[in-house]
Design a protein around this motif. Sequence first.
Motif, short mmCIF file in Angstrom:
data_model
loop_
_atom_site.label_atom_id
_atom_site.label_comp_id
_atom_site.label_asym_id
_atom_site.label_seq_id
_atom_site.Cartn_x
_atom_site.Cartn_y
_atom_site.Cartn_z
N ALA A 1 3.06 4.25 12.18
CA ALA A 1 3.93 3.14 11.78
C ALA A 1 5.35 3.34 12.29
CB ALA A 1 3.93 3.00 10.26
N ALA A 2 5.82 4.59 12.33
CA ALA A 2 7.18 4.85 12.79
C ALA A 2 7.36 4.39 14.23
CB ALA A 2 7.51 6.33 12.65
N GLU A 3 6.39 4.74 15.08
CA GLU A 3 6.51 4.36 16.49
C GLU A 3 6.42 2.84 16.67
OE1 GLU A 3 4.57 6.63 15.23
OE2 GLU A 3 5.31 8.52 16.06
N ARG A 4 5.54 2.22 15.89
CA ARG A 4 5.35 0.77 16.04
C ARG A 4 6.56 -0.02 15.54
NH1 ARG A 4 0.25 2.09 13.95
NH2 ARG A 4 0.85 1.28 11.91
N ASN A 5 7.18 0.46 14.46
CA ASN A 5 8.21 -0.33 13.79
C ASN A 5 9.63 -0.03 14.27
OD1 ASN A 5 6.11 -1.31 12.29
ND2 ASN A 5 6.53 -0.06 10.49
N ALA A 6 9.84 1.09 14.93
CA ALA A 6 11.20 1.52 15.27
C ALA A 6 11.95 0.46 16.07
CB ALA A 6 11.16 2.83 16.03
N VAL A 7 11.31 -0.15 17.05
CA VAL A 7 11.98 -1.15 17.88
C VAL A 7 12.41 -2.35 17.04
CG1 VAL A 7 11.70 -2.74 19.81
CG2 VAL A 7 10.80 -0.41 19.97
N SER A 8 11.53 -2.81 16.15
CA SER A 8 11.86 -3.97 15.32
C SER A 8 12.99 -3.65 14.34
CB SER A 8 10.62 -4.42 14.54
OG SER A 8 9.60 -4.84 15.42
N LEU A 9 12.97 -2.45 13.78
CA LEU A 9 14.03 -2.07 12.85
C LEU A 9 15.38 -2.00 13.56
CD1 LEU A 9 12.25 0.70 10.73
CD2 LEU A 9 12.49 -1.73 10.22
N LEU A 10 15.40 -1.43 14.75
CA LEU A 10 16.65 -1.36 15.51
C LEU A 10 17.15 -2.74 15.89
CD1 LEU A 10 16.09 1.75 17.82
CD2 LEU A 10 17.93 1.44 16.14
N ALA A 11 16.25 -3.65 16.20
CA ALA A 11 16.67 -5.01 16.51
C ALA A 11 17.32 -5.67 15.31
CB ALA A 11 15.46 -5.82 16.98
N THR A 12 16.78 -5.43 14.11
CA THR A 12 17.40 -5.96 12.89
C THR A 12 18.78 -5.37 12.69
OG1 THR A 12 15.23 -6.26 11.86
CG2 THR A 12 17.13 -6.18 10.40
N LEU A 13 18.91 -4.07 12.92
CA LEU A 13 20.22 -3.42 12.77
C LEU A 13 21.23 -3.98 13.75
CD1 LEU A 13 19.18 0.33 12.33
CD2 LEU A 13 20.18 -1.15 10.58
N ARG A 14 20.83 -4.15 14.99
CA ARG A 14 21.77 -4.67 16.00
C ARG A 14 22.27 -6.06 15.61
NH1 ARG A 14 17.99 -2.17 19.71
NH2 ARG A 14 18.95 -0.31 20.62
N ALA A 15 21.35 -6.91 15.16
CA ALA A 15 21.76 -8.25 14.75
C ALA A 15 22.71 -8.18 13.55
CB ALA A 15 20.53 -9.09 14.41
N ALA A 16 22.39 -7.32 12.58
CA ALA A 16 23.21 -7.21 11.37
C ALA A 16 24.57 -6.61 11.64
CB ALA A 16 22.48 -6.38 10.33
N SER A 17 24.69 -5.81 12.68
CA SER A 17 25.95 -5.10 12.95
C SER A 17 27.01 -5.99 13.58
CB SER A 17 25.69 -3.90 13.86
OG SER A 17 25.31 -4.33 15.16
N ALA A 18 26.66 -7.20 13.97
CA ALA A 18 27.61 -8.06 14.69
C ALA A 18 28.78 -8.48 13.83
CB ALA A 18 26.88 -9.29 15.24
N SER A 19 28.54 -8.78 12.57
CA SER A 19 29.61 -9.28 11.69
C SER A 19 29.13 -9.28 10.25
CB SER A 19 30.02 -10.70 12.09
OG SER A 19 28.95 -11.60 11.87
N THR A 20 30.04 -9.55 9.33
CA THR A 20 29.65 -9.64 7.93
C THR A 20 28.68 -10.79 7.71
OG1 THR A 20 31.82 -8.77 7.29
CG2 THR A 20 30.53 -9.81 5.57
N ALA A 21 28.91 -11.89 8.41
CA ALA A 21 28.02 -13.05 8.26
C ALA A 21 26.62 -12.72 8.76
CB ALA A 21 28.60 -14.24 9.03
N MET A 22 26.52 -12.03 9.88
CA MET A 22 25.20 -11.66 10.40
C MET A 22 24.54 -10.62 9.50
SD MET A 22 24.52 -13.55 12.92
CE MET A 22 23.09 -12.68 13.56
N LEU A 23 25.33 -9.76 8.89
CA LEU A 23 24.78 -8.80 7.95
C LEU A 23 24.13 -9.53 6.78
CD1 LEU A 23 24.41 -5.91 6.80
CD2 LEU A 23 26.72 -6.12 5.82
#
Length: 568
Positions: free
Chosen positions: A186-208
């Motif tokens: 599961a770690a290998e399968r999900n890591a890319v999706s989790l990082l994509a969520t983090l990158r989107a959330a890191s853009a601003s408070t609104a995106m978070l």
Amino acid sequence: MRRATVATTLAALLPACAHAPPPAPPQPVATTSMQPPSTAPAPPPALAWPPALAEAMKDRGDPHAPPLALPGDARGRERWLAFVGPPESAVAAWRVARAASGEVEVEPVARFPYGAKVLGGVVRGETAFILVESAAVLDQPAGLRGVWVDAGPRASAFDASPLALADVRDVAELEARVAHPPAAGAAERNAVSLLATLRAASASTAMLARSLAAEGADVGVAWQATFVQKLGRLDGEGSAPSPLADRVLGVVRAAVQTQACGADACEAWTDGGHAIVRFVVQGGRWVVRAVVEDAQPPKGGPAGAPHVVTAASSGASTDAALRARARRVEQVLGEAPLAAGGGTIGVALTDLTRDVPVVAVQEGGAARLLSIEAGTVRAEAAEAKWEAAFADVDGDGRTDVVVHMSGKRADGSAVTWTQAFLAPPPSVQATALEPDLVTALATMDAADAATGARAASAPGGAAPSKDEACRLLATASTVAGFQKVTAPDARVLRFDEPGMPTWRPRVVRAPKIAADDVRGLGAHCAELVCSATRPYCAWAAGADSMHAWFAWQGGQLVLAGAADYTGE
């Protein structure tokens, strides 16, 4: 073959009361008191070690909770996880194995949380999941529940999902949760999706806010990587900046940089230390459900002048603390009072770390064992003798340890090493001893531990400002300038062991300084960090580092010594 799951609660492990006839009715007793008879429940009977474990565990201390049965090992031995300590909290855990012949082997668990009361456990396969509740020791709050996992030398399926069991409330829930571990891979399968969520959330408070779970994200701190204390919740419906949102946004951005994701969580290293971002799937996408940072130890400060601390006449307190956690206590090298408010600090040789001392710190209901990082030094000597002395070297009101090793190399040449180690802060979060590099120059030539303690606690003068230190180092970067701004006995140390500037350095004294010895001393002024209370500054980047020690002569700041890393 299906693996059996064993769930054990403390109540189930206690012996059942034998059936007996009802007692005779009480007879009237004359009394002049108007107080009603006590209705307080009788205290529970004291636990005793089961006969199979009694001989092996009798010198470790009293049982804190009934031992938890583990599956037998490949040699056909019965096995248990045993907990030592008073009823309020365990002080140690042991793995115990008993052969059919009656021979018992015990092994201390390397890391069991301090101030943890065992409530029960579940064994699944080779892994034990222990439900614990925090006790109020040192800075740790009471009443938090968590799960400590012991997989022995193996990895647990839950390693890919840190703090996944932190919200478990009872053994029944624990049994249900561990029956469904993260799927393999599961770690290998999900890591890319989790990082994509983090990158989107890191853009601003609104995106978070758009990346949070529908019910929001819990924000908290972790104690000993086991207990989670909730501090608040970040609402996903609002996008306005706030201190809590800024805090979470900082962790999310750090997690993007760290890129360490597992089955349903990502880890991060921030200015405050370690943090974990946990996710859940909602509406077919990953969203942030919790953000947990490590609780920070309290920051100490100067409480007085540095001074030597007289050792206690007995090391009994240290010996008792170690016997609960080590198979053998070979020698207590010394013990001293820790602080004016109580506690002790002791140094001993045990079988926990081969031929290197450990430090036992007892205070606030916790007995902490901390290793001295000296394996590199000890490996240099074919035989060695250790000594310990005590001093408050930084004036913070807590007794520090000075250790001295003397011995011989395989070729018969002598080897010595002296180093002060700072007492850890009064926190369950402090898990390592810090070498006091501020006093390393003063102690490097000490003939024994007592001499080292006196040298480490000698007055050093006021701390220079960063600007003062930078100006002096810039001047000292040439041979002519070095001679102008240094003490008569100044030295330059060229060392190749990262983080150990006084271990086997090439020493160049002031009269023999060459251009290559001082070139670049002031090159890293922007990264220089200076002590707020003592005359020492340093910078570090990975293995590379530079250290500068200062002194005051006639009211003028001078350079007492410098150390520069020359390794690769």
